[in-house]
Design a protein around this motif. Structure first.
Motif, PDB file in Angstrom:
ATOM      1  N   HIS A 248       0.822  -1.206   0.000  1.00 44.43           N
ATOM      2  CA  HIS A 248       0.000   0.000   0.000  1.00 44.43           C
ATOM      3  C   HIS A 248       0.864   1.268   0.000  1.00 44.43           C
ATOM      4  N   PHE A 249       2.149   1.085   0.153  1.00 45.91           N
ATOM      5  CA  PHE A 249       3.063   2.218   0.287  1.00 45.91           C
ATOM      6  C   PHE A 249       3.203   2.924  -1.059  1.00 45.91           C
ATOM      7  N   ASN A 250       2.975   4.243  -1.053  1.00 47.39           N
ATOM      8  CA  ASN A 250       3.022   5.050  -2.282  1.00 47.39           C
ATOM      9  C   ASN A 250       4.091   6.123  -2.135  1.00 47.39           C
ATOM     10  N   SER A 251       5.213   5.926  -2.770  1.00 47.47           N
ATOM     11  CA  SER A 251       6.334   6.871  -2.646  1.00 47.47           C
ATOM     12  C   SER A 251       6.023   8.230  -3.265  1.00 47.47           C
ATOM     13  N   GLN A 252       5.049   8.299  -4.161  1.00 52.89           N
ATOM     14  CA  GLN A 252       4.711   9.574  -4.795  1.00 52.89           C
ATOM     15  C   GLN A 252       4.135  10.577  -3.794  1.00 52.89           C
ATOM     16  N   LEU A 253       3.611  10.085  -2.670  1.00 55.75           N
ATOM     17  CA  LEU A 253       3.065  10.974  -1.651  1.00 55.75           C
ATOM     18  C   LEU A 253       4.165  11.781  -0.947  1.00 55.75           C
ATOM     19  N   PHE A 254       5.421  11.417  -1.172  1.00 54.66           N
ATOM     20  CA  PHE A 254       6.531  12.133  -0.560  1.00 54.66           C
ATOM     21  C   PHE A 254       7.011  13.314  -1.402  1.00 54.66           C
ATOM     22  N   SER A 255       6.339  13.559  -2.509  1.00 51.96           N
ATOM     23  CA  SER A 255       6.751  14.654  -3.392  1.00 51.96           C
ATOM     24  C   SER A 255       5.732  15.797  -3.300  1.00 51.96           C
ATOM     25  N   PRO A 256       6.207  17.012  -3.007  1.00 49.06           N
ATOM     26  CA  PRO A 256       7.585  17.401  -2.719  1.00 49.06           C
ATOM     27  C   PRO A 256       7.984  17.006  -1.297  1.00 49.06           C
ATOM     28  N   PHE A 257       9.242  16.648  -1.137  1.00 48.95           N
ATOM     29  CA  PHE A 257       9.731  16.178   0.157  1.00 48.95           C
ATOM     30  C   PHE A 257       9.769  17.313   1.176  1.00 48.95           C
ATOM     31  N   PHE A 258      10.211  18.487   0.745  1.00 53.47           N
ATOM     32  CA  PHE A 258      10.207  19.683   1.589  1.00 53.47           C
ATOM     33  C   PHE A 258       9.155  20.655   1.061  1.00 53.47           C
ATOM     34  N   ARG A 259       8.493  21.347   1.977  1.00 55.16           N
ATOM     35  CA  ARG A 259       7.425  22.265   1.595  1.00 55.16           C
ATOM     36  C   ARG A 259       7.954  23.635   1.197  1.00 55.16           C
ATOM     37  N   GLU A 260       9.231  23.905   1.471  1.00 56.26           N
ATOM     38  CA  GLU A 260       9.841  25.184   1.138  1.00 56.26           C
ATOM     39  C   GLU A 260      10.952  24.977   0.106  1.00 56.26           C
ATOM     40  N   VAL A 261      11.404  26.086  -0.480  1.00 54.23           N
ATOM     41  CA  VAL A 261      12.499  26.053  -1.438  1.00 54.23           C
ATOM     42  C   VAL A 261      13.643  26.894  -0.891  1.00 54.23           C
ATOM     43  N   GLY A 262      14.850  26.368  -0.940  1.00 56.65           N
ATOM     44  CA  GLY A 262      16.011  27.081  -0.410  1.00 56.65           C
ATOM     45  C   GLY A 262      16.428  26.523   0.934  1.00 56.65           C
ATOM     46  N   TRP A 263      17.732  26.534   1.191  1.00 55.16           N
ATOM     47  CA  TRP A 263      18.249  25.890   2.390  1.00 55.16           C
ATOM     48  C   TRP A 263      17.769  26.542   3.673  1.00 55.16           C
ATOM     49  N   PHE A 264      17.774  27.867   3.737  1.00 56.71           N
ATOM     50  CA  PHE A 264      17.394  28.534   4.983  1.00 56.71           C
ATOM     51  C   PHE A 264      15.916  28.317   5.328  1.00 56.71           C
ATOM     52  N   PRO A 265      14.993  28.462   4.366  1.00 55.01           N
ATOM     53  CA  PRO A 265      13.588  28.151   4.689  1.00 55.01           C
ATOM     54  C   PRO A 265      13.383  26.691   5.102  1.00 55.01           C
ATOM     55  N   ILE A 266      14.103  25.778   4.428  1.00 51.74           N
ATOM     56  CA  ILE A 266      13.977  24.357   4.768  1.00 51.74           C
ATOM     57  C   ILE A 266      14.489  24.092   6.185  1.00 51.74           C
ATOM     58  N   LEU A 267      15.657  24.661   6.501  1.00 45.40           N
ATOM     59  CA  LEU A 267      16.219  24.477   7.845  1.00 45.40           C
ATOM     60  C   LEU A 267      15.311  25.090   8.907  1.00 45.40           C
ATOM     61  N   GLY A 268      14.687  26.224   8.569  1.00 47.35           N
ATOM     62  CA  GLY A 268      13.753  26.846   9.509  1.00 47.35           C
ATOM     63  C   GLY A 268      12.566  25.947   9.788  1.00 47.35           C
ATOM     64  N   GLN A 269      12.012  25.331   8.739  1.00 41.90           N
ATOM     65  CA  GLN A 269      10.894  24.408   8.905  1.00 41.90           C
ATOM     66  C   GLN A 269      11.296  23.185   9.719  1.00 41.90           C
ATOM     67  N   LEU A 270      12.449  22.634   9.398  1.00 38.57           N
ATOM     68  CA  LEU A 270      12.924  21.462  10.135  1.00 38.57           C
ATOM     69  C   LEU A 270      13.149  21.807  11.609  1.00 38.57           C
ATOM     70  N   GLY A 271      13.630  23.038  11.860  1.00 35.62           N
ATOM     71  CA  GLY A 271      13.842  23.468  13.238  1.00 35.62           C
ATOM     72  C   GLY A 271      12.549  23.528  14.024  1.00 35.62           C
ATOM     73  N   VAL A 272      11.488  24.058  13.390  1.00 35.80           N
ATOM     74  CA  VAL A 272      10.182  24.111  14.064  1.00 35.80           C
ATOM     75  C   VAL A 272       9.664  22.696  14.324  1.00 35.80           C
ATOM     76  N   ALA A 273       9.798  21.818  13.314  1.00 36.25           N
ATOM     77  CA  ALA A 273       9.359  20.433  13.497  1.00 36.25           C
ATOM     78  C   ALA A 273      10.124  19.768  14.635  1.00 36.25           C
ATOM     79  N   LEU A 274      11.436  19.984  14.671  1.00 37.64           N
ATOM     80  CA  LEU A 274      12.261  19.410  15.745  1.00 37.64           C
ATOM     81  C   LEU A 274      11.822  19.911  17.112  1.00 37.64           C
ATOM     82  N   PHE A 275      11.559  21.198  17.204  1.00 37.55           N
ATOM     83  CA  PHE A 275      11.128  21.768  18.483  1.00 37.55           C
ATOM     84  C   PHE A 275       9.824  21.120  18.949  1.00 37.55           C
TER      85      PHE A 275
END
Length: 459
Positions: A166-193
């Motif tokens: 049942h696993f659908n790898s297409q659901l992982f696209s896009p993997f990150f919701r933002e574009v660019g390293w700083f926005p991505i790191l910011g999102q990951l930081g909030v998720a981590l918190f």
């Protein structure tokens, strides 16, 4: 394992996915590594200083009376909040419908389970241990029922002999919701918190250290529990994102039910809800044991009402401390319910974030007991954690960066939550002085001497 996983299986994956999309898997992997490093320091403390006072006992040895009281106070507030959050979450997941009658049923359910879990703690360690083991087995069973059918479609395998998923790898696209390293790191930081407390339930062992016969095996047992929990959590989030997807995670309050319906069918919903209920309550079950021991240890040191240190003649448990914390957990749960009545924006999340913030303060202070206690007590350790100074420094800096990043992303909401958290901390200061003035004669004498005017002042 039960204490580490608990309600984390049901609430935290959603927070991570909403914050960072499928990329929250990276946050989970980073968190697992951070938790493993932190566990080394906890393992050294628990093996070296086994005590029913747990983490409070470590702080008392390292910091003295005032700071040990303040940290014990925060530990107690955090624990009551955590139990309240878990029981309320169980009520909300079991009774998701809207309406006044459902709201009342949730409140009754919450109160009933607070009473039941504290009563089991009152009955003694034997009953409590059996309860925790039972809850742990159910949690593992739930994960197996959810994860395995995601990757193996058993009806198709049995009927046609074809291995499908049942696993659908297409659901992982896009993997990150933002574009660019700083926005991505910011999102990951909030998720981590937001998911940060997921793997930190192993400190419950600190309050049971004096009952473990082979202290040298405790660090290994803790590491195995964390490794198993880490693998389980990563598989759970991975499988869920491969079936449910980001969009459903952001709109469905119970994505794990949608997951089960997709892989097992409609018959599984009652079973999944039952598994969920037991697993979340299992997370709450540890606090009545831990919290009563914390209050007992503080009362024995004259840092809390001394009557709370009294043991029941039959069960040998600190029964007055247990019933006191029953009242306090009920009050914290009532605050969450009041938030819904007062139309707060997501009252459960507000209380949860306060819980996380205060947990991080306690965690940082506990980590810094490592270098302090090595200096005060240089005897050989049963288990030695690496980097006794650099490790706590790096982890503390990491936690501060996560909080700052969260504030920068959430803005005024985060600042308001920080103010509420600060209020709980400040409340402990006058309480400390009141208790000291009541129980500590030396404190009374020092205060009297300090308030008396000097001869020169009268002239």
């Amino acid at each position: 394992i039960n204490s580490i996983l608990g309600s984390s299986l049901f609430y935290l994956p959603s927070l991570g996915v909403i914050s960072a999309g499928p990329g929250s898997l990276v946050a989970w992997a980073v968190l697992f590594v951070v938790a493993l490093v932190i566990l080394f320091y906890y393992a050294e403390l628990i093996a070296q200083y086994p005590s029913s006072g747990g983490t409070y006992f470590f702080c008392k040895k390292a910091y003295g009376r005032f700071w040990s009281f303040m940290l014990g106070w925060l530990m107690w507030i955090v624990g009551n909040m955590g139990m309240g959050l878990s029981v309320v979450a169980a009520a909300e997941y079991l009774l998701p419908a809207k309406g006044q009658s459902t709201f009342i049923l949730r409140a009754v359910f919450t109160l009933l389970w607070i009473l039941i879990l504290n009563y089991i703690a009152f009955r003694g360690m034997n009953a409590s241990t059996k309860m925790l083991v039972g809850f742990g087995i159910v949690s593992l069973g739930f994960v197996a029922v959810i994860v395995v059918p995601t990757f193996i479609d058993f009806p198709t395998l049995l009927s046609t002999g074809t291995l499908q998923s049942h696993f659908n790898s297409q659901l992982f696209s896009p993997f990150f919701r933002e574009v660019g390293w700083f926005p991505i790191l910011g999102q990951l930081g909030v998720a981590l918190f937001l998911i940060l407390e997921a793997f930190f339930g192993f400190d419950i062992l600190a309050y049971m250290g004096d009952e473990v016969k082979d202290k040298q095996r405790m660090p290994r047992a803790m590491m195995m529990a964390l490794l198993i929990s880490g693998v389980i959590m990563l598989l759970f989030v991975l499988s869920s994102l491969g079936v449910v997807g980001y969009d459903e995670y952001t709109t469905n309050s119970r994505p794990y039910v949608a997951h089960a319906l997709a892989t097992l069918g409609s018959w599984s919903e009652p079973l999944i809800n039952l598994f969920m209920l037991v697993a979340i309550l299992g997370a709450a079950a540890g606090w009545p044991i831990v919290g009563s021991r914390l209050i007992q240890a503080m009362a024995e040191d004259g840092l809390f009402i001394k009557r709370f240190a009294e043991l029941h003649p039959k069960t040998k448990t600190p029964y007055k401390a247990i019933w006191w914390q029953t009242i306090m957990v009920t009050l914290f749960s009532a605050v969450i319910f009041y938030g819904y009545v007062a139309n707060w924006v997501n009252p459960y999340k507000i209380v949860y974030v306060i819980y996380v913030l205060m947990s991080l303060i306690v965690l940082a202070f506990i980590l810094w007991t490592i270098p302090l206690l090595r200096k005060k007590d240089p005897q050989k350790r049963l288990f030695t954690a690496p980097f006794p100074r650099a490790g706590p420094a790096v982890i503390t800096l990491f936690l501060i960066i996560l909080v700052v990043n969260w504030v920068s992303k959430e803005g005024s909401v985060a600042i308001g939550t920080l103010r509420l958290s600060t209020t709980f901390i400040i409340l402990g200061i006058p309480l400390y002085f009141l208790i000291e003035m009541y129980y500590n004669k030396e404190a009374i004498q020092k205060m009297t001497a300090a308030l008396q005017p000097k001869p020169g002042d009268l002239g």
